[in-house]
Design a protein around this motif. Sequence first.
Motif, PDB file in Angstrom:
ATOM      1  N   MET A   1       0.840  -1.173   0.000  1.00 32.20           N
ATOM      2  CA  MET A   1       0.000   0.000   0.000  1.00 32.20           C
ATOM      3  C   MET A   1       0.889   1.242   0.000  1.00 32.20           C
ATOM      4  N   ILE A   2       0.513   2.220  -0.804  1.00 34.23           N
ATOM      5  CA  ILE A   2       1.191   3.522  -0.830  1.00 34.23           C
ATOM      6  C   ILE A   2       0.243   4.539  -0.207  1.00 34.23           C
ATOM      7  N   ARG A   3       0.772   5.362   0.684  1.00 28.85           N
ATOM      8  CA  ARG A   3      -0.050   6.357   1.364  1.00 28.85           C
ATOM      9  C   ARG A   3       0.803   7.570   1.700  1.00 28.85           C
ATOM     10  N   ASN A   4       0.133   8.649   2.089  1.00 33.89           N
ATOM     11  CA  ASN A   4       0.848   9.825   2.581  1.00 33.89           C
ATOM     12  C   ASN A   4       1.440   9.516   3.948  1.00 33.89           C
ATOM     13  N   ALA A   5       2.638   9.980   4.178  1.00 29.23           N
ATOM     14  CA  ALA A   5       3.275   9.796   5.481  1.00 29.23           C
ATOM     15  C   ALA A   5       2.591  10.664   6.522  1.00 29.23           C
ATOM     16  N   VAL A   6       2.603  10.186   7.750  1.00 26.53           N
ATOM     17  CA  VAL A   6       2.055  10.923   8.885  1.00 26.53           C
ATOM     18  C   VAL A   6       3.161  11.058   9.939  1.00 26.53           C
ATOM     19  N   PRO A   7       3.018  11.983  10.881  1.00 23.49           N
ATOM     20  CA  PRO A   7       4.070  12.191  11.880  1.00 23.49           C
ATOM     21  C   PRO A   7       4.493  10.903  12.609  1.00 23.49           C
ATOM     22  N   ALA A   8       3.588   9.984  12.824  1.00 25.82           N
ATOM     23  CA  ALA A   8       3.943   8.734  13.511  1.00 25.82           C
ATOM     24  C   ALA A   8       4.920   7.878  12.701  1.00 25.82           C
ATOM     25  N   ASP A   9       5.096   8.171  11.412  1.00 26.39           N
ATOM     26  CA  ASP A   9       6.028   7.428  10.558  1.00 26.39           C
ATOM     27  C   ASP A   9       7.461   7.931  10.649  1.00 26.39           C
TER      28      ASP A   9
END
Length: 154
Positions: A1-9
Amino acid sequence: MIRNAVPADLDAIAALHAEARASYYRGHLADELFDSPAEHARMRAGWEAGIGRGVVLCAERRGAVVGVAASGEIDGVMNLAQFHVDPARWRAGIGTELHAACLASWRRTGVTTVRLEVFEHNTRAQGFYARQGWLPDPDEPRTGNHLVLRLEIG
């Protein structure tokens, strides 16, 4: 899966980036230039800023970040500033999937040309980019110890 990164990443992205960078710089540059606490802090700050601007994509497998890409405009030209896949997962299609997601994003926003810089000794990455259609930039074929590549998006 490709997704936008979030701060938790952020931690996973910083670790992946450090490992990927070491895989192509080690033996060609002094370790302190890419593997020092100061350099890790600088790169982490860059990733944090990119995530905050929403310009970082992640490839995820079974809940783990295994690839990351960041792009942005510099002087009116889109640049693929960072593109890394976990070295333990090379040749598994993650880079191709992540690259396709970047292309889709650029097309949605009307981008027609993208450039990137790749370390001159990183022949593995150069081969990957060539398979994706990237060519040497005729206007600026290199900068320092990096080759400059350009992709025309049709």
